[in-house]
Design an enzyme around this catalytic site. Structure first.
Site, PDB file in Angstrom:
ATOM      1  N   LYS A 227      47.966  53.468  39.857  1.00  0.00           N
ATOM      2  CA  LYS A 227      46.360  52.654  39.631  1.00  0.00           C
ATOM      3  C   LYS A 227      46.152  52.328  38.479  1.00  0.00           C
ATOM      4  O   LYS A 227      45.810  53.549  37.678  1.00  0.00           O
ATOM      5  CB  LYS A 227      45.828  53.915  40.639  1.00  0.00           C
ATOM      6  CG  LYS A 227      44.242  52.910  40.264  1.00  0.00           C
ATOM      7  CD  LYS A 227      42.774  54.167  41.227  1.00  0.00           C
ATOM      8  CE  LYS A 227      41.987  53.309  41.582  1.00  0.00           C
ATOM      9  NZ  LYS A 227      40.949  52.827  40.347  1.00  0.00           N
TER      10      LYS A 227
ATOM     11  N   LYS B 112      49.016  52.830  50.220  1.00  0.00           N
ATOM     12  CA  LYS B 112      49.110  51.445  51.022  1.00  0.00           C
ATOM     13  C   LYS B 112      49.229  51.547  52.227  1.00  0.00           C
ATOM     14  O   LYS B 112      51.200  52.012  52.044  1.00  0.00           O
ATOM     15  CB  LYS B 112      48.944  50.245  50.224  1.00  0.00           C
ATOM     16  CG  LYS B 112      48.592  50.271  48.519  1.00  0.00           C
ATOM     17  CD  LYS B 112      49.003  48.710  48.279  1.00  0.00           C
ATOM     18  CE  LYS B 112      47.932  49.027  47.127  1.00  0.00           C
ATOM     19  NZ  LYS B 112      48.603  47.902  46.200  1.00  0.00           N
TER      20      LYS B 112
HETATM   21  S1  IVH Z   1      45.090  47.573  45.562  1.00  0.00           S
HETATM   22  C1  IVH Z   1      42.099  45.746  48.739  1.00  0.00           C
HETATM   23  N1  IVH Z   1      46.537  48.703  43.725  1.00  0.00           N
HETATM   24  O1  IVH Z   1      41.728  49.794  41.403  1.00  0.00           O
HETATM   25  C2  IVH Z   1      42.973  46.754  47.412  1.00  0.00           C
HETATM   26  N2  IVH Z   1      44.720  48.515  43.058  1.00  0.00           N
HETATM   27  O2  IVH Z   1      39.106  51.579  42.390  1.00  0.00           O
HETATM   28  C3  IVH Z   1      43.241  45.883  46.303  1.00  0.00           C
HETATM   29  N3  IVH Z   1      43.795  49.090  41.083  1.00  0.00           N
HETATM   30  O3  IVH Z   1      39.218  46.837  42.259  1.00  0.00           O
HETATM   31  C4  IVH Z   1      43.081  47.314  45.537  1.00  0.00           C
HETATM   32  N4  IVH Z   1      45.891  49.664  40.289  1.00  0.00           N
HETATM   33  O4  IVH Z   1      41.452  46.438  40.952  1.00  0.00           O
HETATM   34  C5  IVH Z   1      45.349  48.223  43.834  1.00  0.00           C
HETATM   35  N5  IVH Z   1      48.180  49.707  42.387  1.00  0.00           N
HETATM   36  C6  IVH Z   1      46.836  49.357  42.584  1.00  0.00           C
HETATM   37  C7  IVH Z   1      46.373  49.386  41.768  1.00  0.00           C
HETATM   38  C8  IVH Z   1      44.751  48.643  41.938  1.00  0.00           C
HETATM   39  C9  IVH Z   1      44.560  49.311  39.899  1.00  0.00           C
HETATM   40  C10 IVH Z   1      42.175  48.663  40.986  1.00  0.00           C
HETATM   41  C11 IVH Z   1      41.368  47.231  41.728  1.00  0.00           C
HETATM   42  C12 IVH Z   1      40.836  47.778  42.268  1.00  0.00           C
HETATM   43  C13 IVH Z   1      40.401  49.096  42.016  1.00  0.00           C
HETATM   44  C14 IVH Z   1      39.873  49.971  43.510  1.00  0.00           C
END
Ligand code: IVH
Length: 665
Positions: free
Chosen positions: A115, A289
Site C-alpha cells: 500500500k 484483493k
Molecule cells: S486499490 C477500490 N491498491 O490506498 C480499491 N489502493 O486507503 C482502490 N493505495 O485510495 C484502491 N496502494 O490511493 C489500491 N496497491 C494499492 C494501493 C492503494 C495505495 C491507496 C489508494 C486508495 C487508498 C485507500
C-alpha cells in the site's frame, strides 16, 4: 523533405518511449541518462524547427512548461472507492472468512500488493492516448491535473502494443521516493521555504502545483494498482490486469504477488512488513484483493469501499512523549546538532529515548522546547524524529549557541549545505580526530601508520591539541597506545619525521581548509610560495587567481583569521615542517599568462599532469570555457566544451600542438 522530417520525429519519439518502458517498467535501461537526454534534445530541436509536427503526446511534453490559473473539476467515469482498514492479522482473517462465506467458496485466491503512501490518481486513456489525469477528490469528481500528470515520467503518454482498449481508466498511486523527498526538503530549507512533513505531502503538494514546469523537477513517481471504467477489453483477474498494464508500458509494483490462501497472504504481509524500511519509498501497509474479477463483482461494494479488497495497515510508528532535555552535539565536522532526550516510550515494539532535531531551523519550525509533549515518529531511520509539539511545557526556547559546547570556540551560522551552526575551531577535540586523519592521509602529509585507531587514542589521551601536535609526539607517548609494538613506534615516528619535508601543496591540502581540494592547494602553493604568504593573503588577492572562486577565497581568509590557526603555523615552524614551495623556475612559452581549458582524453598525460604543465608555464588551467579562455586543448572524445569553444571562436589545439607549445615552439 517534410515526410522525411516527420519520419525522423516519429522515430525519435518511438525510441524515447521504448527507453521509458525499459527504464520504468522493466528496470532494464539500455542507454545512459545522458544518451536519453541527447535523444530528447534532438527531438526538441526538430519540433522547435518544425512546429507543425508538435503533438501533445510527444515525449517533449515532459519538459515543456504550462501555467494554470486553477484546476477544473472532472468527473470520474466510475467512482473511485476507498479501502476498509484492518490493523491485525486477526482482523484480516475475519475479513477473509466473510469473503469466503459470501462467495460460497472453499479457498479464494488473492493478489497482495504494497500500500503505497501517496495519493491516488485516475488516468483516462482513449485509444491508448492519455486524455485526462485527475486526483481522487471526493471519489465522484476530482481535480483535472492532466498537464501535471504528463510530467510524471513513469506515466506513459501513449500505451504500448496493439491490444490497447478503446477507453480505460487506469488508477494508481502518485508518490515520491524517500531520496527525492529528502533532496527536495534540503533545497527548500536552503531557500527558506516551509518543509514538507513527509513524502506523501510532498507528492500531493507537487501534483497540485499550478506551474507544471516545476512539477517536472519534482521527480514524482507512479505505480498503477486498480481499474476503473473500461471498454473494449476483457480483464479476468487483478493479476491479469497487472500483467496487461506492464504490457501497455504502465509501471506496476514488482512486489505484488498472487497468494493462494489466507495463510500465504499473512506470511507475505509479514515478510514485507519486516522489509518496509529497506524500500526506497514509504508504504503504510498491504492491500489484499480478491483476484478473480467475477468474484469481485459478486462481492460488490458499499458506498465507500469494495468488499473484495481490504488494507492491512502496519502498526503505527508514532507515539507521544515528553522532551526531557535538548542536547547539543558536536559532530566530527564541527556541525552542532541539537537532539532531544525523551522520556522513554514504546513505539512499534521499540523503546525510544531520543530524537534527532537536525538543526536550529528545525527547532524553530517545530517550536519545540524542553518539557513539551511531542508526537514522535519512526520512519525508516533508526533515530526517530519529532513530528510536532502536542502541548507546551514551561521550558524556554533553545538558543543557537554562540560558543561551541565542547571547546568554547567560536561558532558560525552557515546557510550552505543546510548546516545551521558549526564550530570552526580546528583544535576542537570533536573535530581534531577527523582533521588529523585527513592531515595524515596519503594525499596530504602521507604519514603511514597513522590510521583511525591511533588517531582516536592520541586525541582521547590528550596527547595532541592540534594537528601540529603530531610532530611533538615522542616514543614514550606512542608506547602508551594500545596494540603499539616498539617496531611500529619507530616506524610511525620516522613516517612523521619524513612528512616534515612534504611539499607545501600537500601541507595546505592537509590543513583541511573547507573547499580547498588537492588542485586548489597546488595552485595556492605555487602562487604564494610560502604558508606565511598564503596566511596573509587578502580576499582580493585570492580571487584574482582564476582557479579560485569567491567561496574558496572566503573560506581561506576565514581559516587563517582564527587565532588557533596562527598557533598551528607557529608550531609547524617550530617543529621544522617545510612551509615553502621549492622554487621551480617558470618556463616561458605560449601558455605563459594564458587561460587554458582541457576537454577529452590526452594520450600522454592525465588531466592533472596536463594542467600542472600549464601552471608550470605560468598559465592557468581553468575548467569552463568563457570569453576569457585563450586555448581549448581537445583530446580524444572531446565534450561539449569543444563545441562551445568553436561557437565562441576560441582557438582549439590538439595534443600534438599542446606538446609543441609546451616545448616553446
Ligand atoms: S486499490 C477500490 N491498491 O490506498 C480499491 N489502493 O486507503 C482502490 N493505495 O485510495 C484502491 N496502494 O490511493 C489500491 N496497491 C494499492 C494501493 C492503494 C495505495 C491507496 C489508494 C486508495 C487508498 C485507500
Amino acid at each position: 523533405m517534410s515526410g522525411q522530417i516527420a519520419r525522423q520525429i516519429e522515430e525519435l519519439r518511438n525510441q524515447l518511449r521504448e527507453h521509458d518502458y525499459l527504464y520504468y517498467v522493466l528496470s532494464q535501461p539500455k542507454i545512459s541518462d545522458k544518451e536519453y537526454d541527447d535523444l530528447l534534445r534532438r527531438l526538441l530541436e526538430l519540433e522547435n524547427r518544425y512546429p507543425q509536427y508538435r503533438t501533445d503526446d510527444s515525449p517533449t511534453v515532459r519538459v515543456s512548461g504550462g501555467i494554470l490559473e486553477g484546476f477544473k473539476t472532472v468527473e470520474h467515469r466510475q467512482k473511485m472507492l476507498s479501502l476498509d482498514n484492518t490493523y491485525s492479522f486477526d482482523e484480516l482473517r475475519d475479513w477473509e472468512s466473510r469473503v469466503r462465506k459470501v462467495s460460497g467458496a472453499g479457498e479464494v485466491e488473492y493478489v497482495v500488493e504494497p500500500k503505497i503512501d501517496g495519493l491516488s490518481a485516475n488516468l483516462g486513456y482513449r485509444d491508448g492516448k492519455l486524455e485526462v489525469g485527475a486526483t481522487r477528490g471526493d471519489g465522484e469528481k476530482g481535480e483535472d491535473v492532466t498537464l501535471n500528470v504528463k510530467k510524471i515520467r513513469p506515466i506513459p503518454l501513449v500505451l504500448r502494443g496493439r491490444d490497447v482498449p478503446a477507453y480505460i481508466e487506469i488508477r494508481g498511486e502518485v508518490y515520491m521516493e524517500r531520496d527525492d523527498f529528502e533532496r527536495l526538503n534540503r533545497q527548500r530549507q536552503k531557500q527558506g521555504e516551509v518543509l514538507f512533513a513527509n513524502p506523501r505531502n510532498a507528492a500531493s503538494g507537487s501534483l497540485k502545483l499550478l506551474d507544471s514546469a516545476l512539477v517536472a523537477q519534482r521527480n514524482l513517481n507512479f505505480f498503477a494498482h486498480s481499474l476503473g471504467y473500461h471498454e473494449g477489453v476483457d480483464i479476468k483477474s487483478q493479476w491479469d490486469y497487472l500483467q496487461r498494464l506492464r504490457g501497455w508500458g504502465v509501471r506496476v509494483n514488482p512486489l505484488s504477488r498472487v497468494c493462494r490462501d489466507i495463510k500465504a497472504v499473512i506470511d507475505y504481509c509479514a515478510s514485507i512488513q519486516e522489509r518496509r524500511d529497506t524500500l526506497t519509498y514509504e508504504i503504510d501497509g498491504m492491500v489484499v484483493k480478491v483476484n478473480d474479477m467475477r468474484r469481485q463483482q459478486a462481492l460488490g461494494s458499499t458506498a465507500k469501499s469494495p468488499r473484495w479488497a481490504v488494507a492491512y495497515k502496519f502498526p503505527a510508528r508514532q507515539a507521544t512523549t515528553q522532551v526531557l532535555k535538548i542536547r547539543l552535539n558536536v559532530g566530527r565536522t564541527g556541525v552542532i546538532t541539537p537532539s532531544a532526550e525523551l522520556k522513554p516510550v514504546e513505539c512499534s515494539g521499540v523503546t525510544i529515548k531520543a530524537a534527532t532535531l537536525h538543526n536550529f531551523d528545525e527547532i524553530e519550525r517545530l517550536g519545540v522546547r524542553e518539557g513539551d509533549r511531542v508526537l514522535i515518529e519512526r520512519a525508516g531511520d533508526v533515530i526517530p524524529k519529532i513530528v510536532k509539539v502536542v502541548e507546551h511545557g514551561s521550558g524556554r526556547a533553545p538558543q543557537v549557541p554562540r560558543t561551541c559546547p565542547v571547546c568554547k570556540g567560536r561558532v558560525v551560522k552557515e546557510k550552505e549545505q543546510d548546516v545551521a551552526c558549526r564550530c570552526i575551531n580546528p583544535s576542537c577535540p570533536a573535530q581534531l580526530a577527523r582533521g588529523l586523519l585527513h592531515f595524515a592521509s596519503r594525499q596530504a602529509m602521507n604519514i603511514e601508520g597513522m590510521g583511525e585507531s591511533v588517531v582516536e587514542q592520541i586525541v582521547s589521551l590528550h596527547m595532541v591539541k592540534s594537528i601540529a601536535g603530531v610532530f611533538g609526539l615522542t616514543s614514550q607517548d606512542l608506547s602508551r597506545l594500545e596494540l603499539f609494538k616498539e617496531k611500529k613506534t619507530g616506524n610511525l615516528l620516522s613516517a612523521i619525521e619524513k612528512s616534515k619535508s612534504a611539499p607545501l601543496s600537500r601541507l595546505i591540502y592537509g590543513l583541511g581548509i573547507r573547499h580547498v581540494g588537492e588542485k586548489a592547494a597546488m595552485v595556492l602553493a605555487r602562487r604564494f610560495g610560502t604558508l606565511g604568504a598564503l596566511a596573509s593573503a587578502r580576499t582580493q588577492d585570492l580571487e584574482s587567481i582564476p582557479e579560485i572562486g569567491p567561496v574558496i577565497a572566503g573560506s581561506i581568509v576565514d581559516f587563517f583569521s582564527q587565532p588557533q590557526t596562527r598557533e598551528i603555523i607557529r608550531e609547524l615552524k617550530q617543529y621544522g615542517v617545510n612551509l615553502s614551495e621549492a622554487r621551480v623556475k617558470t618556463r616561458v612559452n605560449g601558455f605563459t599568462g594564458k587561460k587554458v581549458v582541457f576537454t577529452g582524453e590526452l594520450s600522454g598525460f592525465t588531466r592533472a599532469q596536463a594542467e600542472e604543465q600549464v601552471r608550470a608555464s605560468g598559465g592557468y588551467a581553468v575548467s569552463n570555457v568563457s570569453k576569457e579562455t585563450d586555448y581549448v586543448v581537445a583530446g580524444e572524445h572531446p565534450g561539449s566544451k569543444a563545441q562551445k569553444a568553436r561557437d565562441m571562436g576560441i582557438t582549439i589545439i590538439d595534443e600534438k600542438q599542446f606538446v609543441h607549445m609546451l616545448e616553446g615552439a
